[in-house]
Design a protein around this motif. Sequence first.
Motif, mmCIF file in Angstrom:
data_model
loop_
_atom_site.group_PDB
_atom_site.id
_atom_site.type_symbol
_atom_site.label_atom_id
_atom_site.label_comp_id
_atom_site.label_asym_id
_atom_site.label_seq_id
_atom_site.Cartn_x
_atom_site.Cartn_y
_atom_site.Cartn_z
ATOM 1 N N LYS A 112 17.168 95.471 34.265
ATOM 2 C CA LYS A 112 16.686 95.574 32.668
ATOM 3 C C LYS A 112 16.039 96.685 32.296
ATOM 4 O O LYS A 112 16.119 97.199 31.092
ATOM 5 N N ASP A 113 15.163 97.219 33.282
ATOM 6 C CA ASP A 113 14.053 98.135 33.101
ATOM 7 C C ASP A 113 14.669 99.506 33.537
ATOM 8 O O ASP A 113 13.905 100.463 33.321
ATOM 9 N N GLY A 114 15.999 99.432 33.809
ATOM 10 C CA GLY A 114 16.704 100.866 34.036
ATOM 11 C C GLY A 114 16.527 101.244 35.619
ATOM 12 O O GLY A 114 17.134 102.424 35.866
ATOM 13 N N ILE A 115 15.936 100.685 36.385
ATOM 14 C CA ILE A 115 15.665 101.083 37.591
ATOM 15 C C ILE A 115 16.670 100.419 38.666
ATOM 16 O O ILE A 115 17.033 99.154 38.609
ATOM 17 N N GLU A 116 17.389 101.310 39.454
ATOM 18 C CA GLU A 116 18.552 101.051 40.218
ATOM 19 C C GLU A 116 17.945 100.255 41.460
ATOM 20 O O GLU A 116 17.009 100.674 42.038
ATOM 21 N N VAL A 117 18.630 99.134 41.999
ATOM 22 C CA VAL A 117 18.394 98.441 43.355
ATOM 23 C C VAL A 117 19.328 98.355 44.081
ATOM 24 O O VAL A 117 20.473 97.994 43.753
ATOM 25 N N VAL A 143 12.846 91.779 41.497
ATOM 26 C CA VAL A 143 13.849 91.477 42.571
ATOM 27 C C VAL A 143 13.332 91.755 43.941
ATOM 28 O O VAL A 143 13.644 91.154 44.915
ATOM 29 N N LEU A 144 12.372 92.863 43.960
ATOM 30 C CA LEU A 144 11.721 93.005 45.129
ATOM 31 C C LEU A 144 10.857 92.069 45.779
ATOM 32 O O LEU A 144 10.495 91.809 46.819
ATOM 33 N N ILE A 194 23.700 83.043 52.732
ATOM 34 C CA ILE A 194 23.728 84.430 52.048
ATOM 35 C C ILE A 194 22.452 84.722 52.305
ATOM 36 O O ILE A 194 21.374 84.249 51.612
ATOM 37 N N ASP A 195 22.178 85.776 53.268
ATOM 38 C CA ASP A 195 20.823 86.235 53.489
ATOM 39 C C ASP A 195 20.773 87.754 52.925
ATOM 40 O O ASP A 195 21.524 88.570 53.427
ATOM 41 N N ILE A 196 19.739 88.193 52.330
ATOM 42 C CA ILE A 196 19.492 89.462 51.990
ATOM 43 C C ILE A 196 18.827 90.189 53.064
ATOM 44 O O ILE A 196 17.733 89.995 53.350
ATOM 45 N N ALA A 197 19.483 91.213 53.586
ATOM 46 C CA ALA A 197 18.971 91.972 54.756
ATOM 47 C C ALA A 197 18.010 93.062 54.307
ATOM 48 O O ALA A 197 17.284 93.392 55.035
ATOM 49 N N ASP A 198 18.450 93.758 53.363
ATOM 50 C CA ASP A 198 17.815 95.000 52.998
ATOM 51 C C ASP A 198 17.393 95.124 51.372
ATOM 52 O O ASP A 198 18.759 94.766 50.742
ATOM 53 N N VAL A 199 16.399 95.744 50.749
ATOM 54 C CA VAL A 199 16.538 95.676 49.337
ATOM 55 C C VAL A 199 15.535 97.116 49.254
ATOM 56 O O VAL A 199 14.438 97.334 49.849
ATOM 57 N N ASP A 200 16.373 98.230 48.489
ATOM 58 C CA ASP A 200 15.862 99.525 48.411
ATOM 59 C C ASP A 200 15.732 99.831 46.811
ATOM 60 O O ASP A 200 16.741 99.247 46.099
ATOM 61 N N VAL A 201 14.827 100.489 46.403
ATOM 62 C CA VAL A 201 14.815 101.230 45.117
ATOM 63 C C VAL A 201 15.499 102.205 44.918
ATOM 64 O O VAL A 201 15.108 103.418 46.051
ATOM 65 N N GLY A 202 16.453 102.687 44.062
ATOM 66 C CA GLY A 202 17.038 103.599 43.871
ATOM 67 C C GLY A 202 16.534 104.653 42.690
ATOM 68 O O GLY A 202 15.289 104.633 42.270
ATOM 69 N N ARG A 203 17.561 105.101 42.039
ATOM 70 C CA ARG A 203 17.202 106.027 40.968
ATOM 71 C C ARG A 203 16.671 105.341 39.616
ATOM 72 O O ARG A 203 17.092 104.248 39.536
#
Length: 333
Positions: free
Chosen positions: A142-147, A192-193, A219-228
């Motif tokens: 919601k804050d406009g940051i891509e994940v 989310v992070l 279901i396991d989250i393997a990797d989370v990165d911050v985008g644009r």
Amino acid sequence: MEALIPIIIIGVAVLIFLTLLFSFVPVGLWITAYFSGVKIGLFTLVGMRLRKVIPSRIVRPMIKATKGGIHIDVDKLEAHYLAGGNVNTVVDALIAAQRANIELGFERATAIDLAGRNVLEAVQVSVNPKVIETPNVAAVAKDGIEVMAKARVTVRANIERLVGGAGEETIIARVGEGIVTTVGSAETHKAVLENPDGISENVLNKGLDSGTAFEILSIDIADVDVGRNIGATLQTDQAEADKRIAQAKAEERRAMAVAKEQEMKAEVQFQRAKVVEAEAQVPLALAEALKSGNMGAMDYYNMKNIMSDTNMRESISNINKENDNNNNSNKRD
């Protein structure tokens, strides 16, 4: 020597006949089946040849099934072969299912095989679950940051739903949709992070394996990165679009003003033309007045004198104006 020639010819003929006979009638395969405990008639094998069925494709899987403690009718195996199925894979799947205490009948196994799925692999996945890795899924909080998140989905084959059930592509698509929904409902990307397990729990609770050939175990989250910063990019694009719209409207107003100016100039020229046209009627009116006697010759000459005097005064006035302008310019110099 001549007496041996007929014997040689007969021997060669008999040899050729036996070769053709044993190539058409699989006696060796029948003997193998007999000593393996498979009761199948020699004429049955000949009938397979006539029906364009390779006997070894039926007999060898049947021997394997018999040794595995599974009784399968030869006609059913032959029917499945003629339908385009893989008899050997079906038999291997039945043996594997029996060893793993998985309920799998011959009819269901053949149906799975004819549906285009690897029934043996399905049994193996049912015993030993497999891991499906999704590609990077991009979502915006919601804050406009891509994940961008990548998940590993552990699934187990569901034998009951292999026929008509969706495959791995559907699982990947549904998990990706769940990730996008979960991230999109988060207030900030930091949430989310800080808690990627929340994505797993939310997605897993949606029952994504409904209507598929698999049962999702985890279901396991393997990797989370911050985008644009998508929000800032959208605001910038909106501001740029608003600026272009304002420029277009200003240009439109300028064009309308220019067009109005040209219209006014045309109107001035039109009015001047009307004045010139009216002035052109004066000599005609004077001539008509002289002709009709409404104006005398003296009146005409008096009017000419007045016009000459007026022109002289205008000339003197123009000369005085030019002298004044010259004097002012000399003073400035």
